[in-house]
Design an enzyme around this catalytic site. Structure first.
Site, PDB file in Angstrom:
ATOM      1  N   HIS A 164      44.942  60.803  49.506  1.00 38.36           N
ATOM      2  CA  HIS A 164      44.472  59.703  50.271  1.00 38.36           C
ATOM      3  C   HIS A 164      43.669  58.885  48.927  1.00 38.36           C
ATOM      4  CE1 HIS A 164      45.459  61.427  53.978  1.00 38.36           C
ATOM      5  NE2 HIS A 164      45.330  62.307  53.345  1.00 38.36           N
ATOM      6  N   SER A 286      42.380  39.116  27.287  1.00 42.41           N
ATOM      7  CA  SER A 286      42.389  37.684  28.309  1.00 42.41           C
ATOM      8  C   SER A 286      42.270  36.527  27.337  1.00 42.41           C
ATOM      9  CB  SER A 286      41.257  38.084  29.208  1.00 42.41           C
ATOM     10  OG  SER A 286      40.722  36.801  29.742  1.00 42.41           O
ATOM     11  N   LYS A 292      38.291  41.929  27.486  1.00 45.59           N
ATOM     12  CA  LYS A 292      39.179  42.737  28.213  1.00 45.59           C
ATOM     13  C   LYS A 292      40.248  43.479  27.459  1.00 45.59           C
ATOM     14  CE  LYS A 292      40.056  41.533  32.476  1.00 45.59           C
ATOM     15  NZ  LYS A 292      39.861  42.269  33.553  1.00 45.59           N
ATOM     16  N   GLU A 299      51.364  47.382  34.608  1.00 44.29           N
ATOM     17  CA  GLU A 299      51.531  46.403  35.684  1.00 44.29           C
ATOM     18  C   GLU A 299      53.165  45.719  35.656  1.00 44.29           C
ATOM     19  OE1 GLU A 299      47.688  43.879  36.098  1.00 44.29           O
ATOM     20  OE2 GLU A 299      47.576  44.537  34.010  1.00 44.29           O
TER      21      GLU A 299
END
Ligand code: ARG
Length: 474
Positions: A164, A286, A292, A299
């Site tokens: 979980h 970024s 970043k 992804e």
């Protein structure tokens, strides 16, 4: 004959050539070009059989083979620039055949005897899939090797496991690495049990042929490594895309597992977790925020899964309304299959690179290890060894965790032996806790205690790693 360049359109006064949009619309050349080696292989096998049953002469056969060899060499060299690619010829089959007729004249005109593009494309696709299976399995092995490499480097790092996405029990990282490896290996095996071992060639357009075709001979000519025998029914052979669907399903499963892994490691790479640091090569910055380092490759592995699932659904949907027999809808199969295959290949290659170059931030993982009562289950099992029924020990340990929270101790090993026994007494259990309880507490101790086969602690990891070493050496 009209001016049509399609050999079969002599009887028609108009064809798709009359309308460039229709010509483009009906053409699959853009994506079925990549079948050319398989198409040529099938044509050579078909020609050899035609010669054997005296439908063409030895001279015809040599002219066909010579022409096809030249065409294959030309396409291999020139790729998309090969002048034989003509959109008005619709597909790879017609482009190759037209080029052959140009080279070999009447011998070339005989090649299509007893054959249709319907059995031809069914064969080409099966041959392509067989090659793709070999290639994609190799890519799975590369991913396995990358996981093996980091399992040897970081396998003993103690870390939390999650159910979980809440802290569960302590494991070693090798336990998790072996989990991904097991899943990837299962994906690989899914391609192995691929059953479409029969040649469809000789099925013709739908009903077979009245010519004395020897289908077993064609299958032999294509290569015994490729086909075990011949398909049973000419209608089903040309109507079925089961091979493509089974292969595509296997692709979705690979994609699904890679996506789960990507999600896990995206989380591990967050500032909140900082369990891992991805190699710079596999992150991007970024355009606005200078600090970043985004896990874009992970992804995209997760993101491309949508496209792969889409391909499976597209294929299933495409087939569901079709009458038995060839329908042109089936031409779209390759678009979806190739897209799914290309995406999964890229994802596997990327995964192999990412896994191999990721570093584990051992100190960081260790720092948070005492949070979350990872050793609670171990403590319950300790009480079991002292004769306390598991359901009672589960309650007792729950109470002990509560006690730690009330006293802001944060971890079970901060309780004293008297504290443990006081709780046991509360639950009318034997007050059997001794100093040895501390050997069962703390994540580092717990990971050494797991004994069940396949466990995610030290003994389970080491046994699995040894087995992996042997399997990967093969
Ligand atoms: N390019 C076609 C395909 O991929 C070949 C079959 C065309 N057959 C036909 N009867 N029009 O399905």
């Amino acid at each position: 004959m009209t001016s049509s360049s399609k050999p079969w359109e002599h009887a028609k006064s108009t064809g798709s050539e009359a309308d460039p949009l229709a010509a483009r619309f009906v053409s699959s050349l853009d994506y079925d070009k990549r079948l050319y080696t398989h198409d040529i292989r099938g044509s050579k096998a078909h020609a050899a059989m035609l010669c054997k049953v005296d439908l063409i002469t030895e001279d015809d056969l040599s002219a066909i083979n010579k022409g096809l060899d030249e065409i294959e060499a030309e396409i291999t060299e020139q790729g998309d620039a090969w002048p034989g690619w003509k959109v008005e010829l619709e597909d790879v089959h017609m482009c190759v055949e037209a080029a052959l007729i140009e080279k070999a004249g009447d011998a070339g005109r005989k090649l299509h005897t007893g054959r249709s593009r319907n059995d031809q494309v069914a064969l080409d696709l099966k041959l392509w899939i067989k090659q793709a299976v070999v290639d994609i399995q190799r890519k799975h092995v590369n991913v396995l090797k990358s996981f093996y490499k980091i399992a040897t480097e970081y396998g003993h790092v103690v870390m939390p496991s999650y159910t979980h996405l809440q802290r569960a029990q302590p494991i070693v990282f090798g336990g998790e690495a072996c989990a991904w490896m097991t899943a990837i290996e299962d994906c690989q095996i899914r391609y192995d049990i691929f059953l479409h071992e029969d040649s469809p060639l000789g099925s013709g357009a739908i009903a077979g042929s009245s010519l004395p075709l020897d289908r077993k001979e064609v299958a032999r000519q294509v290569g015994l490594d490729q086909f075990r025998g011949i398909t049973q029914n000419s209608i089903e052979s040309t109507a079925s895309r089961d091979a493509a669907l089974d292969f595509c399903y296997a692709l979705t499963m690979t994609s699904m597992w890679l996506s789960r892994w990507a999600e896990q490691w995206i989380i591990y790479a967050t500032t909140e977790f900082k369990f891992i640091t991805l190699a710079n090569t596999y992150t991007t910055g970024s355009s606005m925020m200078p600090q970043k380092q985004n896990p874009d490759m992970l992804e995209l592995i997760r993101g491309k899964t949508g496209q792969v699932y889409g391909s499976l659904v597209a294929l299933l949907t495409m087939c569901k309304g079709l009458t038995i027999g060839y329908n042109r809808d089936l031409q779209e199969d390759k678009r979806h299959l190739f897209a799914a295959y290309d995406a999964v290949c890229d994802c596997l290659d990327m995964a192999a690179g990412i896994v191999r170059t990721t570093t584990f931030n051992e100190a960081n993982i260790k720092r948070g290890l005492d949070k979350g009562y990872l050793d609670a289950t171990s403590l319950a099992e300790y009480l079991v060894t002292k004769g306390v029924p598991f359901r009672t020990s589960h309650q007792i340990v729950g109470r002990m965790v509560g006690l730690c929270e009330e006293r802001a101790l944060g971890m079970l090993k901060a309780l004293r032996v008297e504290d443990f026994n006081a709780v046991c007494k509360e639950y009318k259990a034997a007050e059997a806790v001794g100093e040895d309880v501390y050997d069962w507490l703390g994540p580092e101790n717990v990971v050494k205690r797991y004994q069940s086969a396949g466990n995610a602690g030290v003994s389970g990891f080491e046994a699995q790693l040894k087995a992996w070493k042997e399997r990967l050496a093969q």
